[in-house]
Design a protein around this motif. Structure first.
Motif, short mmCIF file in Angstrom:
data_model
loop_
_atom_site.label_atom_id
_atom_site.label_comp_id
_atom_site.label_asym_id
_atom_site.label_seq_id
_atom_site.Cartn_x
_atom_site.Cartn_y
_atom_site.Cartn_z
N SER A 146 -6.69 5.96 9.77
CA SER A 146 -6.35 6.60 8.51
C SER A 146 -7.55 7.34 7.93
CB SER A 146 -5.83 5.57 7.52
OG SER A 146 -6.82 4.60 7.30
N MET A 170 2.09 7.65 3.91
CA MET A 170 2.47 6.49 3.09
C MET A 170 3.86 6.67 2.49
SD MET A 170 0.20 4.16 3.21
CE MET A 170 -0.91 4.36 4.59
N GLN A 215 0.38 5.45 -2.37
CA GLN A 215 0.15 6.76 -1.77
C GLN A 215 -1.08 7.48 -2.31
OE1 GLN A 215 4.03 8.74 -2.10
NE2 GLN A 215 4.83 6.66 -2.23
N ASP A 216 -2.06 6.72 -2.67
CA ASP A 216 -3.31 7.30 -3.17
C ASP A 216 -4.46 6.51 -2.53
OD1 ASP A 216 -5.65 7.80 -4.58
OD2 ASP A 216 -4.60 8.05 -6.50
N ARG A 217 -5.06 7.12 -1.52
CA ARG A 217 -6.05 6.38 -0.75
C ARG A 217 -7.25 5.94 -1.58
NH1 ARG A 217 -7.78 8.73 4.82
NH2 ARG A 217 -7.91 10.57 3.51
N GLU A 218 -7.68 6.82 -2.47
CA GLU A 218 -8.86 6.45 -3.27
C GLU A 218 -8.61 5.21 -4.11
OE1 GLU A 218 -11.10 9.21 -5.82
OE2 GLU A 218 -10.76 10.64 -4.17
N ASP A 223 -6.24 2.93 -3.56
CA ASP A 223 -6.08 1.78 -2.65
C ASP A 223 -7.44 1.22 -2.24
OD1 ASP A 223 -3.37 2.23 -2.79
OD2 ASP A 223 -3.19 3.15 -0.81
N LYS A 235 0.04 -18.83 19.12
CA LYS A 235 -0.65 -18.71 20.40
C LYS A 235 -2.15 -18.92 20.20
CE LYS A 235 -0.79 -15.44 24.14
NZ LYS A 235 -0.54 -14.04 24.53
N VAL A 264 -12.37 -11.08 15.48
CA VAL A 264 -11.92 -12.10 16.43
C VAL A 264 -13.12 -12.66 17.20
CG1 VAL A 264 -10.58 -12.45 18.57
CG2 VAL A 264 -9.59 -11.16 16.65
N GLU A 265 -14.02 -11.78 17.58
CA GLU A 265 -15.25 -12.17 18.28
C GLU A 265 -16.08 -13.14 17.43
OE1 GLU A 265 -16.44 -11.51 21.26
OE2 GLU A 265 -18.40 -12.46 20.82
N LYS A 266 -16.15 -12.88 16.14
CA LYS A 266 -16.98 -13.68 15.22
C LYS A 266 -16.32 -15.01 14.85
CE LYS A 266 -20.57 -14.31 12.97
NZ LYS A 266 -21.81 -14.35 13.77
N ILE A 268 -5.78 -18.36 20.63
CA ILE A 268 -6.68 -17.32 21.12
C ILE A 268 -8.08 -17.92 21.29
CG2 ILE A 268 -7.61 -15.00 20.71
CD1 ILE A 268 -4.60 -14.89 21.03
N LYS A 269 -8.46 -18.74 20.32
CA LYS A 269 -9.79 -19.35 20.29
C LYS A 269 -9.69 -20.65 19.51
CE LYS A 269 -13.96 -16.56 19.87
NZ LYS A 269 -14.73 -15.78 18.89
N TYR A 328 -2.43 11.60 4.25
CA TYR A 328 -2.38 10.18 3.91
C TYR A 328 -1.19 9.91 3.00
CZ TYR A 328 -3.86 5.68 1.93
OH TYR A 328 -3.93 4.36 1.52
N LYS A 329 -1.06 10.76 2.00
CA LYS A 329 0.03 10.61 1.05
C LYS A 329 1.39 10.74 1.74
CE LYS A 329 1.59 11.99 -3.45
NZ LYS A 329 1.40 12.71 -4.69
N LYS A 381 -7.82 -2.71 8.60
CA LYS A 381 -7.16 -1.76 9.49
C LYS A 381 -7.01 -0.39 8.82
CE LYS A 381 -2.83 -2.53 10.76
NZ LYS A 381 -1.69 -3.26 11.37
N MET A 382 -6.76 -0.40 7.52
CA MET A 382 -6.59 0.85 6.77
C MET A 382 -7.93 1.48 6.40
SD MET A 382 -3.26 1.19 6.51
CE MET A 382 -3.02 2.43 5.22
N ASP A 383 -9.03 0.85 6.83
CA ASP A 383 -10.39 1.32 6.49
C ASP A 383 -10.70 1.30 5.00
OD1 ASP A 383 -11.20 1.75 9.15
OD2 ASP A 383 -10.20 3.69 9.19
N TYR A 384 -10.01 0.45 4.25
CA TYR A 384 -10.37 0.26 2.85
C TYR A 384 -11.66 -0.57 2.76
CZ TYR A 384 -5.45 1.43 1.99
OH TYR A 384 -4.22 2.02 1.95
N GLU A 433 -2.76 -16.33 17.18
CA GLU A 433 -1.85 -15.19 17.11
C GLU A 433 -0.44 -15.70 16.84
OE1 GLU A 433 -1.40 -13.00 20.77
OE2 GLU A 433 0.24 -11.82 19.93
N THR A 444 0.81 -1.21 0.00
CA THR A 444 0.00 0.00 0.00
C THR A 444 0.85 1.27 0.00
OG1 THR A 444 -1.74 1.19 1.13
CG2 THR A 444 -0.32 -0.15 2.51
N TRP A 445 2.02 1.22 0.66
CA TRP A 445 2.82 2.45 0.69
C TRP A 445 3.54 2.73 -0.63
CZ3 TRP A 445 3.50 -1.23 4.61
CH2 TRP A 445 4.53 -2.14 4.39
#
Lengths: 203, 203
Positions: free
Chosen positions: B2, B14, A102-105, A107, B184, A174-176, B186-187, B10-11, A140-143, A182, A98-99
């Motif tokens: 992010s 990254m 450098q263009d979020r849209e 990505d 590890k 993780v819950e689901k 976890i579940k 963002y840019k 995690k990156m909200d994509y 890990e 992803t890095w």
């Protein structure tokens, strides 16, 4: 520890273990398609997924792999996997890490496209296993939206499995999940010895 | 996180990550055969080893697998691996789980036999990767001596890799290893939902 037991005690101990194990197995009757998460900062998240892909192929199942974030897999994986082209569907996001972009849209768009493909595989009962490699990074990156992903996992066929990998798995996922491991970094030669990525190990 | 950054930020973020990544890679110049340990009470120790075996096969390397404690691998692994019979040597201890036998002398003898085979592979420069599956159990049960194992690892060819798996890795081995990952738990659906071992997942 076992070195201090008499032969008789060793036999008794092993007999007891055997009984416990048999009882445990007898209690496990249910079959169920699993939601499997490999997370953590250690190695082995993708390779363990790859190992499960191999097992499923060996059983003759249809398998789908969708790769998020990372570019196409390396030639070594491809060389191995292409031998199962009749059982295996592979979709890779077209770009590198992803890095690199450098263009979020862009990505986000690419992650969404990979997710649309993933959704098809997950909901298609022909695929016994769908492997979503590095999807946790896209979350995690909200994509991608975790609730959307969980909503689709809830609709998956009862006997098919989904593996989701990547560090920093969202707590909701993780819950689901049914099975969460890990992979924890204890020692890594990259960081401690300055050793570069090597064929067969990293790719 | 992010999601709250402006496109410009963002840019920048990254871009910075990319620079850090490039610097890291530039610092890593060394190639080195690695001693790799997968331990912990979670899943994925063997499957991650299997994934590395696949990668090495894809690169055209010779690979050896020696399986300690557990009996022969399941048909699914065999079906997949037998396609690489020219690149792959496989040695499996002839018996099932250790608590099936209840005879320490016999268990020790078989582990020693598997170790003798493992030693040949490790010291033979033709094998780029030797995978010692579940050897940590044999060490924990005192079927094998950890100093003997470390002594052989110290003599391995400089560019070949050895993977050692199994829960409860001995501290001496962790100390000697280059790359250590703890899988590890976890579940786990076995314990929490009474779900039995399923093809493609457990075997």
């Amino acid at each position: 520890m076992s070195g201090q037991l008499s032969d008789e005690d060793y036999k008794k101990k092993m007999q007891k273990r055997k009984e416990i194990q048999e009882q445990r197995l007898a209690n496990m009757k249910q079959e169920k398609g699993l939601i499997i998460v490999h997370t953590g900062n250690g190695k082995g998240k993708t390779t363990a997924g790859l190992g499960m892909v191999m097992r499923s192929l060996g059983h003759g199942y249809q398998v789908a792999i969708v790769q998020f974030i990372k570019g196409a897999w390396e030639p070594a994986e491809k060389a191995v996997l292409e031998q199962w082209s009749e059982q295996l569907e592979f979709y890779a996001m077209g770009e590198g890490f992803t890095w690199e972009t450098q263009d979020r849209e862009r990505d986000t768009m690419m992650a969404q496209k990979a997710w649309a493909k993933a959704k098809e595989f997950i909901l298609n009962p022909e695929y016994k296993l769908t492997f979503l490699d590095e999807i946790n990074i896209a979350l995690k990156m909200d994509y991608l939206d975790v609730n959307e992903v969980i909503g689709v996992l809830e609709q998956k066929p009862a006997d098919s499995h989904v593996i989701l990998t990547g560090r920093g798995a969202k707590p909701e996922l993780v819950e689901k999940a049914d099975l969460v491991t890990e992979m924890k970094l204890i020692k890594h030669p990259f960081k401690e010895q300055g050793i570069k990525a090597q064929p067969g190990i990293e790719f």
